[in-house]
Design a protein around this motif. Sequence first.
Motif, short mmCIF file in Angstrom:
data_model
loop_
_atom_site.label_atom_id
_atom_site.label_comp_id
_atom_site.label_asym_id
_atom_site.label_seq_id
_atom_site.Cartn_x
_atom_site.Cartn_y
_atom_site.Cartn_z
N LEU A 5 -69.22 -13.42 135.69
CA LEU A 5 -70.59 -13.67 136.13
C LEU A 5 -70.81 -13.28 137.57
O LEU A 5 -71.93 -13.19 138.04
CB LEU A 5 -70.93 -15.16 135.95
CG LEU A 5 -70.99 -15.67 134.52
CD1 LEU A 5 -71.19 -17.17 134.51
CD2 LEU A 5 -72.12 -14.98 133.76
N ILE A 6 -69.73 -13.03 138.30
CA ILE A 6 -69.86 -12.74 139.72
C ILE A 6 -69.33 -11.34 140.01
O ILE A 6 -68.33 -10.93 139.43
CB ILE A 6 -69.09 -13.80 140.54
CG1 ILE A 6 -69.22 -13.55 142.04
CG2 ILE A 6 -67.62 -13.82 140.19
CD1 ILE A 6 -68.66 -14.68 142.86
N PRO A 7 -70.00 -10.58 140.85
CA PRO A 7 -69.50 -9.24 141.17
C PRO A 7 -68.22 -9.32 141.98
O PRO A 7 -67.84 -10.37 142.50
CB PRO A 7 -70.64 -8.64 142.01
CG PRO A 7 -71.36 -9.80 142.58
CD PRO A 7 -71.26 -10.87 141.53
N GLU A 8 -67.54 -8.19 142.09
CA GLU A 8 -66.29 -8.15 142.83
C GLU A 8 -66.51 -8.58 144.27
O GLU A 8 -67.44 -8.14 144.94
CB GLU A 8 -65.72 -6.73 142.80
CG GLU A 8 -64.38 -6.61 143.51
CD GLU A 8 -63.83 -5.21 143.44
OE1 GLU A 8 -64.48 -4.35 142.82
OE2 GLU A 8 -62.76 -4.98 144.03
N LEU A 9 -65.61 -9.45 144.77
CA LEU A 9 -65.72 -9.95 146.15
C LEU A 9 -64.50 -9.44 146.92
O LEU A 9 -63.44 -10.04 146.90
CB LEU A 9 -65.76 -11.48 146.14
CG LEU A 9 -66.90 -12.08 145.30
CD1 LEU A 9 -66.81 -13.60 145.32
CD2 LEU A 9 -68.24 -11.64 145.84
N TYR A 85 -78.11 -15.39 139.38
CA TYR A 85 -77.23 -16.52 139.07
C TYR A 85 -78.01 -17.74 138.61
O TYR A 85 -79.20 -17.88 138.87
CB TYR A 85 -76.39 -16.89 140.31
CG TYR A 85 -75.62 -15.73 140.85
CD1 TYR A 85 -74.46 -15.28 140.22
CD2 TYR A 85 -76.06 -15.05 141.99
CE1 TYR A 85 -73.75 -14.20 140.71
CE2 TYR A 85 -75.37 -13.96 142.48
CZ TYR A 85 -74.21 -13.54 141.83
OH TYR A 85 -73.52 -12.46 142.32
N GLN A 86 -77.32 -18.63 137.94
CA GLN A 86 -77.87 -19.91 137.52
C GLN A 86 -76.92 -21.01 137.95
O GLN A 86 -75.70 -20.82 138.00
CB GLN A 86 -78.05 -19.96 136.00
CG GLN A 86 -79.08 -19.00 135.46
CD GLN A 86 -79.26 -19.13 133.95
OE1 GLN A 86 -78.56 -19.89 133.31
NE2 GLN A 86 -80.22 -18.40 133.41
N VAL A 87 -77.49 -22.18 138.26
CA VAL A 87 -76.66 -23.31 138.66
C VAL A 87 -75.68 -23.64 137.54
O VAL A 87 -76.07 -23.78 136.38
CB VAL A 87 -77.54 -24.54 138.98
CG1 VAL A 87 -76.66 -25.78 139.19
CG2 VAL A 87 -78.38 -24.27 140.22
N GLN A 88 -74.42 -23.71 137.87
CA GLN A 88 -73.40 -23.99 136.87
C GLN A 88 -72.67 -25.30 137.13
O GLN A 88 -72.37 -26.05 136.21
CB GLN A 88 -72.37 -22.85 136.84
CG GLN A 88 -72.94 -21.52 136.37
CD GLN A 88 -71.88 -20.45 136.30
OE1 GLN A 88 -70.69 -20.74 136.22
NE2 GLN A 88 -72.30 -19.20 136.35
N LYS A 89 -72.37 -25.57 138.39
CA LYS A 89 -71.54 -26.73 138.69
C LYS A 89 -72.31 -28.04 138.59
O LYS A 89 -73.53 -28.09 138.83
CB LYS A 89 -70.94 -26.60 140.09
CG LYS A 89 -69.85 -25.54 140.19
CD LYS A 89 -69.15 -25.62 141.54
CE LYS A 89 -67.95 -24.70 141.57
NZ LYS A 89 -67.20 -24.81 142.84
N ASN A 338 -69.05 -21.04 143.86
CA ASN A 338 -70.06 -21.63 142.98
C ASN A 338 -70.15 -20.99 141.60
O ASN A 338 -70.53 -21.65 140.64
CB ASN A 338 -71.44 -21.57 143.64
CG ASN A 338 -71.60 -22.59 144.74
OD1 ASN A 338 -70.82 -23.53 144.86
ND2 ASN A 338 -72.61 -22.41 145.57
N TYR A 339 -69.78 -19.71 141.48
CA TYR A 339 -70.05 -19.01 140.23
C TYR A 339 -68.84 -18.37 139.56
O TYR A 339 -68.92 -17.97 138.40
CB TYR A 339 -71.12 -17.94 140.47
CG TYR A 339 -72.41 -18.53 140.98
CD1 TYR A 339 -73.22 -19.32 140.16
CD2 TYR A 339 -72.82 -18.34 142.30
CE1 TYR A 339 -74.38 -19.88 140.63
CE2 TYR A 339 -73.99 -18.90 142.77
CZ TYR A 339 -74.77 -19.67 141.94
OH TYR A 339 -75.92 -20.24 142.40
N SER A 340 -67.74 -18.25 140.26
CA SER A 340 -66.56 -17.70 139.63
C SER A 340 -65.90 -18.75 138.74
O SER A 340 -65.73 -19.90 139.13
CB SER A 340 -65.56 -17.23 140.69
OG SER A 340 -64.33 -16.88 140.09
N GLY A 341 -65.51 -18.33 137.53
CA GLY A 341 -64.90 -19.27 136.58
C GLY A 341 -63.61 -19.88 137.07
O GLY A 341 -63.20 -20.94 136.58
#
Length: 415
Positions: A5-9, A85-89, A338-341
């Motif tokens: 869900l998150i692009p490469e960082l 993105y969407q709130v996940q946590k 916040n968004y990486s699994g």
Amino acid sequence: MESTLIPELNFLDAVPAPAATAPLSVDLPNLPPTVVASSLRRALLNGVISLAEKKLVFQYLRTPARILRAAKQVQLLRTTYYGEYQVQKVAYVAGRYYQEFQKPGWPSAAFNSYIATTLNRLVPFRPTQNAVQMVFLAITKKCPLACEHCFEWNALNQREKLSLADLRTMVANFQTRGVTQIFFSGGEPMVRINDMLEVLRTASSGTDFWVFTSGFNFTSANAQHLRQAGLTGVSISLDHHEPARHNAFRGVADAYELAIQAVVNAKEAGLVVALTLCATQSFTTAANLMAYATMAKQLGVTFIHVLEPRAIGHYAQQEVDLTPAQTALLDEFYLKLNYSGDYHGWPIVHYYGYHQRRMGCSGAADRFLYVDTDGDMHACPFCQKKSGSALSASFDDALQVVRQSGCHQFPASTM
């Protein structure tokens, strides 16, 4: 799958977090987590909270036309604020569930009021539009520390101006206008622990109260008293994962020890706990950010609240702004945590600068404002210009002046 869900960082991916089973420090306690790690439980909880929000939409708006209009406006707002993105946590503390630092936990009267205020801003259904949701209220000039970045440096340890009656009046003024979160700051607000307790005990329901503290005087007994009086959470200033560097930044030899003990005391009392980090030029590296996040996870805190340094107060006329590369690094830290699994069980990062650069400033009484130790209102703690008193009989006129003054660097959002 979730990590896609998150692009490469590029910066942060090169600095893996230490193994979760290996404590960062033998002196650092391992405290129980509050952030939900289970993918299934997290999805179920976010679904339940979403249903609760939809129920409130129907309750407040009633007609199909307004509900459909609100749905479009809310989606636009979310896209503007979060992008793709969407709130996940989601975190659980003392019977309530928290998704974001600036949003009250569910279920609560404050949560309901927050949703109502947001909806009324997008699709008016009330006679008045009370948009302010958060207030940072400086209740004292006193502080035993000498923090490198203090924005109230010029007022520190001068004669107090605000009485207990003044504090009660200001809190009542903001509560009457639908404010859902009030953060006590200073100086060091814990020097006025007794006055804070009195304000909390006499405040109306429907507002979450927090305290920003260095950890000074945040004893186990005081944490329990504050929780019993109605405090929701505490944001504890911790500006480095290395004790000596935090102590130097705060100008006190035992600042790190006080902050860590304050975390322990707050969690035992059932308070929501955030760590506030001033990400300075010298601190903001990939290695420091991940070490700090590991420390926060080990402490079991719910939020990491990241602030950027500003040339005001003790930093006045200094070159303290972060470089573009450093703000990009903070963006990546915010997105990754916040968004990486791989990090769903880690603390939730609140980094306002990420959103501010994308949709404008929400301060200046647009959604939040700052009240200084004299009771005067400002756009925010870092954009100070006295714009009227929160004790004034013409309170609403003073609020309008704050709105008109705005933020010189980040114009207010249009949503």
